[in-house]
Design a protein around this motif. Structure first.
Motif, PDB file in Angstrom:
ATOM      1  N   GLN A   1       0.830  -1.201   0.000  1.00 44.20           N
ATOM      2  CA  GLN A   1       0.000   0.000   0.000  1.00 44.20           C
ATOM      3  C   GLN A   1       0.871   1.260   0.000  1.00 44.20           C
ATOM      4  O   GLN A   1       0.955   1.982   1.001  1.00 44.20           O
ATOM      5  CB  GLN A   1      -0.924  -0.002   1.226  1.00 44.20           C
ATOM      6  CG  GLN A   1      -1.863  -1.188   1.316  1.00 44.20           C
ATOM      7  CD  GLN A   1      -2.956  -1.157   0.268  1.00 44.20           C
ATOM      8  OE1 GLN A   1      -3.253  -0.102  -0.296  1.00 44.20           O
ATOM      9  NE2 GLN A   1      -3.559  -2.299  -0.018  1.00 44.20           N
ATOM     10  N   PRO A   2       1.553   1.564  -1.116  1.00 43.34           N
ATOM     11  CA  PRO A   2       2.392   2.772  -1.150  1.00 43.34           C
ATOM     12  C   PRO A   2       1.609   4.048  -0.843  1.00 43.34           C
ATOM     13  O   PRO A   2       2.110   4.927  -0.127  1.00 43.34           O
ATOM     14  CB  PRO A   2       2.938   2.780  -2.586  1.00 43.34           C
ATOM     15  CG  PRO A   2       2.841   1.370  -3.042  1.00 43.34           C
ATOM     16  CD  PRO A   2       1.625   0.810  -2.381  1.00 43.34           C
ATOM     17  N   GLU A   3       0.403   4.150  -1.390  1.00 40.75           N
ATOM     18  CA  GLU A   3      -0.380   5.365  -1.159  1.00 40.75           C
ATOM     19  C   GLU A   3      -0.653   5.561   0.328  1.00 40.75           C
ATOM     20  O   GLU A   3      -0.582   6.680   0.838  1.00 40.75           O
ATOM     21  CB  GLU A   3      -1.695   5.309  -1.952  1.00 40.75           C
ATOM     22  CG  GLU A   3      -1.523   5.451  -3.452  1.00 40.75           C
ATOM     23  CD  GLU A   3      -1.268   4.142  -4.180  1.00 40.75           C
ATOM     24  OE1 GLU A   3      -1.348   4.123  -5.406  1.00 40.75           O
ATOM     25  OE2 GLU A   3      -0.977   3.123  -3.501  1.00 40.75           O
ATOM     26  N   ARG A   4      -0.978   4.498   1.010  1.00 42.99           N
ATOM     27  CA  ARG A   4      -1.253   4.599   2.447  1.00 42.99           C
ATOM     28  C   ARG A   4      -0.036   5.115   3.203  1.00 42.99           C
ATOM     29  O   ARG A   4      -0.165   5.967   4.106  1.00 42.99           O
ATOM     30  CB  ARG A   4      -1.673   3.231   2.980  1.00 42.99           C
ATOM     31  CG  ARG A   4      -2.007   3.212   4.466  1.00 42.99           C
ATOM     32  CD  ARG A   4      -2.467   1.831   4.892  1.00 42.99           C
ATOM     33  NE  ARG A   4      -1.408   0.835   4.788  1.00 42.99           N
ATOM     34  CZ  ARG A   4      -1.600  -0.472   4.841  1.00 42.99           C
ATOM     35  NH1 ARG A   4      -2.829  -0.953   4.960  1.00 42.99           N
ATOM     36  NH2 ARG A   4      -0.592  -1.314   4.746  1.00 42.99           N
ATOM     37  N   HIS A   5       1.143   4.618   2.846  1.00 48.35           N
ATOM     38  CA  HIS A   5       2.349   5.083   3.543  1.00 48.35           C
ATOM     39  C   HIS A   5       2.609   6.557   3.241  1.00 48.35           C
ATOM     40  O   HIS A   5       2.905   7.336   4.162  1.00 48.35           O
ATOM     41  CB  HIS A   5       3.557   4.243   3.144  1.00 48.35           C
ATOM     42  CG  HIS A   5       4.820   4.693   3.819  1.00 48.35           C
ATOM     43  ND1 HIS A   5       4.979   4.663   5.187  1.00 48.35           N
ATOM     44  CD2 HIS A   5       5.972   5.224   3.324  1.00 48.35           C
ATOM     45  CE1 HIS A   5       6.180   5.143   5.502  1.00 48.35           C
ATOM     46  NE2 HIS A   5       6.792   5.478   4.383  1.00 48.35           N
ATOM     47  N   TYR A   6       2.498   6.949   1.985  1.00 47.08           N
ATOM     48  CA  TYR A   6       2.716   8.359   1.656  1.00 47.08           C
ATOM     49  C   TYR A   6       1.700   9.256   2.350  1.00 47.08           C
ATOM     50  O   TYR A   6       2.035  10.359   2.803  1.00 47.08           O
ATOM     51  CB  TYR A   6       2.658   8.565   0.139  1.00 47.08           C
ATOM     52  CG  TYR A   6       3.979   8.295  -0.548  1.00 47.08           C
ATOM     53  CD1 TYR A   6       5.067   9.145  -0.371  1.00 47.08           C
ATOM     54  CD2 TYR A   6       4.142   7.203  -1.389  1.00 47.08           C
ATOM     55  CE1 TYR A   6       6.284   8.910  -1.005  1.00 47.08           C
ATOM     56  CE2 TYR A   6       5.347   6.956  -2.033  1.00 47.08           C
ATOM     57  CZ  TYR A   6       6.417   7.809  -1.836  1.00 47.08           C
ATOM     58  OH  TYR A   6       7.622   7.576  -2.455  1.00 47.08           O
TER      59      TYR A   6
ATOM     60  N   GLN B   1      -2.477  13.301   2.501  1.00 45.70           N
ATOM     61  CA  GLN B   1      -3.198  12.809   1.337  1.00 45.70           C
ATOM     62  C   GLN B   1      -3.175  13.787   0.165  1.00 45.70           C
ATOM     63  O   GLN B   1      -3.022  13.379  -0.987  1.00 45.70           O
ATOM     64  CB  GLN B   1      -4.644  12.504   1.729  1.00 45.70           C
ATOM     65  CG  GLN B   1      -5.430  11.767   0.671  1.00 45.70           C
ATOM     66  CD  GLN B   1      -6.808  11.379   1.166  1.00 45.70           C
ATOM     67  OE1 GLN B   1      -7.737  12.173   1.106  1.00 45.70           O
ATOM     68  NE2 GLN B   1      -6.936  10.153   1.664  1.00 45.70           N
ATOM     69  N   ASP B   2      -3.286  15.071   0.442  1.00 44.76           N
ATOM     70  CA  ASP B   2      -3.323  16.047  -0.651  1.00 44.76           C
ATOM     71  C   ASP B   2      -2.016  16.070  -1.420  1.00 44.76           C
ATOM     72  O   ASP B   2      -2.010  16.071  -2.667  1.00 44.76           O
ATOM     73  CB  ASP B   2      -3.647  17.446  -0.118  1.00 44.76           C
ATOM     74  CG  ASP B   2      -5.080  17.570   0.373  1.00 44.76           C
ATOM     75  OD1 ASP B   2      -5.901  16.700   0.019  1.00 44.76           O
ATOM     76  OD2 ASP B   2      -5.374  18.529   1.106  1.00 44.76           O
TER      77      ASP B   2
ATOM     78  N   ALA C   1       5.491  -2.160   2.019  1.00 43.90           N
ATOM     79  CA  ALA C   1       5.261  -3.608   1.857  1.00 43.90           C
ATOM     80  C   ALA C   1       5.126  -4.252   3.224  1.00 43.90           C
ATOM     81  O   ALA C   1       5.938  -5.079   3.643  1.00 43.90           O
ATOM     82  CB  ALA C   1       6.397  -4.237   1.072  1.00 43.90           C
ATOM     83  N   SER C   2       4.087  -3.855   3.936  1.00 46.33           N
ATOM     84  CA  SER C   2       3.858  -4.394   5.279  1.00 46.33           C
ATOM     85  C   SER C   2       2.443  -4.036   5.733  1.00 46.33           C
ATOM     86  O   SER C   2       1.842  -3.090   5.208  1.00 46.33           O
ATOM     87  CB  SER C   2       4.882  -3.822   6.269  1.00 46.33           C
ATOM     88  OG  SER C   2       4.714  -2.426   6.409  1.00 46.33           O
ATOM     89  N   PRO C   3       1.905  -4.809   6.681  1.00 46.74           N
ATOM     90  CA  PRO C   3       2.491  -5.978   7.337  1.00 46.74           C
ATOM     91  C   PRO C   3       2.182  -7.247   6.561  1.00 46.74           C
ATOM     92  O   PRO C   3       1.483  -7.210   5.531  1.00 46.74           O
ATOM     93  CB  PRO C   3       1.772  -5.992   8.690  1.00 46.74           C
ATOM     94  CG  PRO C   3       0.385  -5.502   8.347  1.00 46.74           C
ATOM     95  CD  PRO C   3       0.606  -4.437   7.283  1.00 46.74           C
TER      96      PRO C   3
END
Length: 207
Positions: A18-23, A29-30, A83-85
């Motif tokens: 989930q790259p977007e979630r980490h960023y 988010q914006d 790349a977790s969990p």
């Protein structure tokens, strides 16, 4: 047809990706939406999955977009946080299948160096009977070539393969090859499918 081997995708099947979630957690988010709109980071990652150098590919992309240089470099520097969990129930299913001597393969879009790094964090990645990693094969799903090469290497008839993947385009090509498939949405659904196929009992499929 009876199942002779079970094939797991890795990202969002065994490990959350989930790259977007980490960023979102790092830059908000914006700003994340603005960066992803300007820079095709998933295309960059696709090149890594095709076998291009991990750090070099990401850092070169960062230099091409100086306004986002530091943020793009996080794709490499904080990759493991994207790349977790691990998805523990899925890992349990993998290990339970293998304990019953059912062959279990991996078929994954994954870079060479990033996969080697992931192995240091997730021991179960070394537990497959066969591993088909796109970076080593220099071809990615859903290119039909990668499916053909799996068939040729493992020697199992397509109709006797059961493949779980979270992307419908990857599943569609496997279906066209005659594989049995499962579109992965959550581990309980995958567990239920393995029970229906007679590969695991309900008790074995529970985490």
């Amino acid at each position: 047809m009876s199942i002779e081997a079970v094939i797991f995708d890795i990202g969002n099947v065994l490990i959350e990706w989930q790259p977007e979630r980490h960023y979102d957690s790092v830059i908000g988010q914006d700003r994340r939406r603005a960066m992803f709109a300007e820079v095709d980071l998933h295309e960059m990652n696709n090149r890594v999955d095709l076998g291009h150098p991990f750090k070099e590919t990401i850092y070169q992309t960062a230099e091409a977009y100086p306004a986002w240089r530091d943020e793009i470099r996080l794709w490499h520097d904080e990759w493991i946080k994207m790349a977790s969990p691990a998805i523990d129930h899925s890992v349990h299913l993998l290990r339970t299948l293998r304990a019953k001597a059912i062959p279990v393969f991996a078929l994954t879009n994954f870079g060479v160096e990033s996969f080697a790094y992931a192995e240091t964090q997730y021991p179960f990645l070394a537990e497959f009977d066969r591993r088909y990693v796109s970076g080593h094969m220099e071809v990615v799903k859903p290119d039909v070539t990668i499916y053909e090469r799996v068939e040729q290497d493992c020697g199992v008839a397509p109709a006797n393969l059961l493949f779980a993947d979270d992307r419908s385009d990857n599943i569609a090509v496997a279906n066209e090859r005659g594989w049995q498939t499962h579109l992965f949405e959550h581990p309980k659904g995958w567990a239920d499918r393995l029970v229906r196929e007679g590969l695991l009992s309900e008790a074995e499929a529970r985490p």
